[in-house]
Design a protein around this motif. Structure first.
Motif, PDB file in Angstrom:
ATOM      1  N   GLY A 225       0.794  -1.233   0.000  1.00 37.03           N
ATOM      2  CA  GLY A 225       0.000   0.000   0.000  1.00 37.03           C
ATOM      3  C   GLY A 225       0.817   1.267   0.000  1.00 37.03           C
ATOM      4  N   GLY A 226       2.148   1.166  -0.089  1.00 39.30           N
ATOM      5  CA  GLY A 226       2.988   2.359   0.032  1.00 39.30           C
ATOM      6  C   GLY A 226       2.894   3.276  -1.174  1.00 39.30           C
ATOM      7  N   SER A 227       3.491   4.456  -1.026  1.00 39.88           N
ATOM      8  CA  SER A 227       3.475   5.402  -2.142  1.00 39.88           C
ATOM      9  C   SER A 227       4.881   5.641  -2.694  1.00 39.88           C
ATOM     10  CB  SER A 227       2.852   6.729  -1.701  1.00 39.88           C
ATOM     11  OG  SER A 227       3.545   7.196  -0.566  1.00 39.88           O
ATOM     12  N   GLU A 228       5.868   4.926  -2.160  1.00 43.19           N
ATOM     13  CA  GLU A 228       7.248   5.061  -2.639  1.00 43.19           C
ATOM     14  C   GLU A 228       7.771   3.701  -3.098  1.00 43.19           C
ATOM     15  OE1 GLU A 228       9.378   7.653  -3.004  1.00 43.19           O
ATOM     16  OE2 GLU A 228       7.723   8.984  -2.494  1.00 43.19           O
ATOM     17  N   PRO A 229       8.648   3.705  -4.119  1.00 36.15           N
ATOM     18  CA  PRO A 229       9.265   2.443  -4.528  1.00 36.15           C
ATOM     19  C   PRO A 229      10.076   1.832  -3.383  1.00 36.15           C
ATOM     20  CG  PRO A 229       9.667   4.155  -6.161  1.00 36.15           C
ATOM     21  CD  PRO A 229       9.048   4.832  -4.983  1.00 36.15           C
ATOM     22  N   LEU A 230      10.181   0.519  -3.409  1.00 33.94           N
ATOM     23  CA  LEU A 230      10.893  -0.200  -2.349  1.00 33.94           C
ATOM     24  C   LEU A 230      11.412  -1.511  -2.941  1.00 33.94           C
ATOM     25  CD1 LEU A 230      11.510  -0.573   0.717  1.00 33.94           C
ATOM     26  CD2 LEU A 230       9.205  -1.478   0.994  1.00 33.94           C
ATOM     27  N   ILE A 231      12.634  -1.905  -2.554  1.00 33.33           N
ATOM     28  CA  ILE A 231      13.210  -3.158  -3.073  1.00 33.33           C
ATOM     29  C   ILE A 231      13.386  -4.147  -1.928  1.00 33.33           C
ATOM     30  CG2 ILE A 231      15.276  -4.202  -4.094  1.00 33.33           C
ATOM     31  CD1 ILE A 231      15.726  -1.511  -5.554  1.00 33.33           C
ATOM     32  N   VAL A 232      13.002  -5.407  -2.157  1.00 33.95           N
ATOM     33  CA  VAL A 232      13.333  -6.475  -1.219  1.00 33.95           C
ATOM     34  C   VAL A 232      14.415  -7.326  -1.878  1.00 33.95           C
ATOM     35  CG1 VAL A 232      12.470  -8.370   0.177  1.00 33.95           C
ATOM     36  CG2 VAL A 232      10.932  -6.532  -0.471  1.00 33.95           C
ATOM     37  N   GLU A 233      15.483  -7.580  -1.130  1.00 29.37           N
ATOM     38  CA  GLU A 233      16.621  -8.333  -1.670  1.00 29.37           C
ATOM     39  C   GLU A 233      16.628  -9.763  -1.151  1.00 29.37           C
ATOM     40  OE1 GLU A 233      19.717  -6.070   0.145  1.00 29.37           O
ATOM     41  OE2 GLU A 233      19.804  -4.613  -1.481  1.00 29.37           O
ATOM     42  N   GLY A 234      17.174 -10.665  -1.960  1.00 29.39           N
ATOM     43  CA  GLY A 234      17.491 -12.004  -1.468  1.00 29.39           C
ATOM     44  C   GLY A 234      16.380 -13.032  -1.601  1.00 29.39           C
ATOM     45  N   LEU A 235      15.400 -12.777  -2.461  1.00 27.10           N
ATOM     46  CA  LEU A 235      14.337 -13.773  -2.623  1.00 27.10           C
ATOM     47  C   LEU A 235      14.856 -15.057  -3.251  1.00 27.10           C
ATOM     48  CD1 LEU A 235      12.659 -11.106  -2.246  1.00 27.10           C
ATOM     49  CD2 LEU A 235      10.942 -12.160  -3.680  1.00 27.10           C
ATOM     50  N   ASP A 236      15.922 -14.961  -4.050  1.00 31.05           N
ATOM     51  CA  ASP A 236      16.402 -16.140  -4.776  1.00 31.05           C
ATOM     52  C   ASP A 236      16.890 -17.240  -3.842  1.00 31.05           C
ATOM     53  OD1 ASP A 236      18.365 -14.278  -4.190  1.00 31.05           O
ATOM     54  OD2 ASP A 236      19.671 -14.885  -5.840  1.00 31.05           O
ATOM     55  N   ALA A 237      17.213 -16.890  -2.607  1.00 29.08           N
ATOM     56  CA  ALA A 237      17.640 -17.927  -1.655  1.00 29.08           C
ATOM     57  C   ALA A 237      16.505 -18.923  -1.404  1.00 29.08           C
ATOM     58  CB  ALA A 237      18.066 -17.278  -0.343  1.00 29.08           C
ATOM     59  N   THR A 238      15.275 -18.532  -1.697  1.00 28.73           N
ATOM     60  CA  THR A 238      14.134 -19.418  -1.436  1.00 28.73           C
ATOM     61  C   THR A 238      13.701 -20.185  -2.700  1.00 28.73           C
ATOM     62  OG1 THR A 238      12.437 -17.780  -2.003  1.00 28.73           O
ATOM     63  CG2 THR A 238      13.269 -17.730   0.249  1.00 28.73           C
ATOM     64  N   TRP A 239      14.392 -19.940  -3.824  1.00 29.74           N
ATOM     65  CA  TRP A 239      13.997 -20.596  -5.082  1.00 29.74           C
ATOM     66  C   TRP A 239      14.747 -21.914  -5.255  1.00 29.74           C
ATOM     67  CZ3 TRP A 239      15.176 -15.820  -8.687  1.00 29.74           C
ATOM     68  CH2 TRP A 239      14.302 -14.777  -8.365  1.00 29.74           C
ATOM     69  N   PRO A 240      14.199 -22.836  -6.057  1.00 32.60           N
ATOM     70  CA  PRO A 240      14.940 -24.061  -6.381  1.00 32.60           C
ATOM     71  C   PRO A 240      16.162 -23.737  -7.259  1.00 32.60           C
ATOM     72  CG  PRO A 240      12.799 -24.010  -7.497  1.00 32.60           C
ATOM     73  CD  PRO A 240      12.847 -22.814  -6.607  1.00 32.60           C
ATOM     74  N   ASP A 241      17.186 -24.602  -7.183  1.00 30.68           N
ATOM     75  CA  ASP A 241      18.433 -24.358  -7.912  1.00 30.68           C
ATOM     76  C   ASP A 241      18.191 -24.139  -9.410  1.00 30.68           C
ATOM     77  OD1 ASP A 241      19.881 -24.444  -5.665  1.00 30.68           O
ATOM     78  OD2 ASP A 241      20.552 -26.542  -5.904  1.00 30.68           O
ATOM     79  N   ALA A 242      17.227 -24.870  -9.975  1.00 35.97           N
ATOM     80  CA  ALA A 242      16.996 -24.776 -11.424  1.00 35.97           C
ATOM     81  C   ALA A 242      16.678 -23.338 -11.831  1.00 35.97           C
ATOM     82  CB  ALA A 242      15.845 -25.692 -11.818  1.00 35.97           C
ATOM     83  N   CYS A 243      16.104 -22.566 -10.928  1.00 35.88           N
ATOM     84  CA  CYS A 243      15.737 -21.181 -11.257  1.00 35.88           C
ATOM     85  C   CYS A 243      16.880 -20.213 -11.009  1.00 35.88           C
ATOM     86  CB  CYS A 243      14.514 -20.745 -10.441  1.00 35.88           C
ATOM     87  SG  CYS A 243      13.063 -21.711 -10.831  1.00 35.88           S
ATOM     88  N   ARG A 244      18.035 -20.765 -10.598  1.00 42.24           N
ATOM     89  CA  ARG A 244      19.186 -19.884 -10.367  1.00 42.24           C
ATOM     90  C   ARG A 244      20.330 -20.260 -11.296  1.00 42.24           C
ATOM     91  NH1 ARG A 244      19.963 -20.085  -4.029  1.00 42.24           N
ATOM     92  NH2 ARG A 244      19.311 -22.243  -4.327  1.00 42.24           N
ATOM     93  N   SER A 245      19.961 -20.871 -12.412  1.00 41.75           N
ATOM     94  CA  SER A 245      20.966 -21.321 -13.373  1.00 41.75           C
ATOM     95  C   SER A 245      21.703 -20.124 -13.983  1.00 41.75           C
ATOM     96  CB  SER A 245      20.253 -22.118 -14.475  1.00 41.75           C
ATOM     97  OG  SER A 245      21.106 -22.288 -15.569  1.00 41.75           O
ATOM     98  N   ASP A 246      22.923 -20.389 -14.444  1.00 42.68           N
ATOM     99  CA  ASP A 246      23.683 -19.332 -15.115  1.00 42.68           C
ATOM    100  C   ASP A 246      23.332 -19.246 -16.596  1.00 42.68           C
ATOM    101  OD1 ASP A 246      24.934 -18.534 -12.851  1.00 42.68           O
ATOM    102  OD2 ASP A 246      26.633 -19.918 -13.104  1.00 42.68           O
ATOM    103  N   ASP A 247      22.490 -20.165 -17.054  1.00 44.28           N
ATOM    104  CA  ASP A 247      22.074 -20.142 -18.461  1.00 44.28           C
ATOM    105  C   ASP A 247      20.645 -19.593 -18.521  1.00 44.28           C
ATOM    106  OD1 ASP A 247      21.282 -20.595 -21.040  1.00 44.28           O
ATOM    107  OD2 ASP A 247      22.043 -22.659 -21.139  1.00 44.28           O
ATOM    108  N   ILE A 248      20.490 -18.485 -19.197  1.00 45.66           N
ATOM    109  CA  ILE A 248      19.181 -17.816 -19.213  1.00 45.66           C
ATOM    110  C   ILE A 248      18.089 -18.721 -19.807  1.00 45.66           C
ATOM    111  CG2 ILE A 248      19.489 -16.649 -21.461  1.00 45.66           C
ATOM    112  CD1 ILE A 248      18.150 -14.149 -20.070  1.00 45.66           C
ATOM    113  N   ARG A 249      18.482 -19.635 -20.691  1.00 51.25           N
ATOM    114  CA  ARG A 249      17.472 -20.513 -21.310  1.00 51.25           C
ATOM    115  C   ARG A 249      16.852 -21.462 -20.294  1.00 51.25           C
ATOM    116  NH1 ARG A 249      18.234 -21.669 -27.412  1.00 51.25           N
ATOM    117  NH2 ARG A 249      19.766 -20.146 -28.060  1.00 51.25           N
ATOM    118  N   ASP A 250      17.604 -21.778 -19.235  1.00 54.64           N
ATOM    119  CA  ASP A 250      17.046 -22.682 -18.214  1.00 54.64           C
ATOM    120  C   ASP A 250      15.922 -22.008 -17.433  1.00 54.64           C
ATOM    121  OD1 ASP A 250      18.891 -24.552 -18.877  1.00 54.64           O
ATOM    122  OD2 ASP A 250      20.288 -24.076 -17.232  1.00 54.64           O
ATOM    123  N   VAL A 251      15.991 -20.699 -17.310  1.00 53.00           N
ATOM    124  CA  VAL A 251      15.007 -19.968 -16.513  1.00 53.00           C
ATOM    125  C   VAL A 251      13.894 -19.403 -17.396  1.00 53.00           C
ATOM    126  CG1 VAL A 251      14.753 -18.263 -14.668  1.00 53.00           C
ATOM    127  CG2 VAL A 251      16.991 -19.289 -15.093  1.00 53.00           C
TER     128      VAL A 251
END
Ligand SMILES: O=C(O)CCC(=O)C(=O)O
Ligand SMILES: [Fe+2]
Length: 335
Positions: free
Chosen positions: A34-60
């Motif tokens: 509900g805020g009125s200013e932009p905001l960033i949350v960092e570190g969500l990828d720690a909760t993702w499966p390894d397949a979604c953190r591949s170094d090959d963009i085609r995998d994701v």
């Protein structure tokens, strides 16, 4: 071709406020929805499966279907396959897809941590009631031009691969961005905002994998792809009234966009519908100068001009909506 913001020697940008996922408080959660200013949350990828953190963009970037269109050097091209897109992306070409559809297996896997996304689900007010996010991918210096989302939705924009350069201005900066009335697209390049852009107070960030950016409704954004990068956006309205207004604005906007696509494509119906833009054009001519000058010259008294104009906008919108919806239904070619 669209210029990067940096090349127009902009005034300094403020950094976007950042917060680590583990440090999110209840107040931050409220600000993320509900805020009125932009905001960033960092570190969500720690909760993702390894397949979604591949170094090959085609995998994701696993697409459900071929893209409806690909922007090549800023020009919309239809009929390219995903394979062709990736080939060009990997060759460093200026290509991007706006509004693509990723495989559900990927979008399901990254829509977490669940505690965070549960908050969005409770709103139950996603755009078009679609809970699946849309995807944005590009590279080679491609740019998604300065706009705010047409339906005045808020966004969670989350990077799944690479990093992107993001420039943001909250909606109250519209006059300085040389906004055309009713339109959420700055049709005039940022650096041509007459003197206006020098007054605009913007924020910028380099958004990386696993980072989620909250954009409040009407927040202007330009996104640049100095390197290959993939993100998804969850678009939502926070209240029924926001949703109602957003759907009306969206109807106008997409009608207008449809004409800009279908007229150059030589569609006879679109050419017949062209007079629909004449009253809008006249109004826009007055509005641009009137609003910009009024805000700058009248200062705190600017409301005396902008309030009646806002009413005029609303009246115009109501007269146009059914026609614009019809135009879109018949002629929209998609992003
Ligand atoms: O990432 C992009 O290229 C555009 C994203 C965008 O416009 C949005 O999320 O609303
Ligand atoms: Fe957008």
């Amino acid at each position: 071709m669209v210029q990067s913001i940096a090349s127009s020697h902009p005034p300094p940008f403020q950094p976007v406020r950042r917060i680590a996922l583990e440090a999110l408080s209840g107040a931050d959660m409220d600000a993320l929805v509900g805020g009125s200013e932009p905001l960033i949350v960092e570190g969500l990828d720690a909760t993702w499966p390894d397949a979604c953190r591949s170094d090959d963009i085609r995998d994701v970037a696993v697409f459900e279907t071929n893209p409806n269109s690909v922007f090549v050097n800023g020009q919309q091209r239809f009929g390219l396959t995903s394979e062709e897109f990736f080939r060009r992306l990997e060759a460093g070409d200026n290509v991007r897809i706006f509004d693509g559809e990723l495989a559900t297996s990927v979008t399901d896997a990254v829509t977490r941590p669940q505690s965070l996304f549960a908050r969005l689900r409770r709103l139950d007010l996603f755009r078009y009631d679609k809970t699946k996010p849309v995807c944005f991918i590009g590279g080679g210096g491609a740019i998604t031009v300065l706009h705010h989302d047409f339906e005045m939705n808020a966004n969670w924009h989350m990077v799944l691969y690479g990093e992107r350069q993001v420039y943001l201005w909250t909606h109250d900066q519209s006059a300085s961005l040389f906004k055309l009335p009713l339109l959420g697209l700055s049709l005039i390049p940022f650096s041509w905002g007459l003197l206006g852009y020098r007054f605009a107070r913007g924020q910028s960030c380099r958004l990386k994998r696993g980072e989620l950016l909250f954009m409040p409704p009407g927040c202007w954004h330009q996104i640049e792809y100095p390197q290959p990068s993939l993100a998804v956006t969850y678009a939502f309205h926070r209240t029924p009234s926001e949703k109602r207004t957003g759907e009306r604005l969206g109807a106008f906007w997409f009608g207008f966009m449809t004409l800009t696509q279908a007229v150059p494509a030589g569609r006879a119906l679109a050419i017949a519908a062209l007079p629909l833009i004449v009253p809008w054009g006249v109004f826009a001519g007055i509005y641009i100068w009137g609003r910009f000058l009024a805000v700058k010259l009248l200062g705190r008294l600017a409301g005396a001009v902008t309030v009646p104009l806002r009413h005029a906008e609303t009246g115009l919108l109501h007269a146009y909506l059914p026609l614009m919806r019809w135009v879109r239904r018949r002629l929209w070619m998609g992003y």
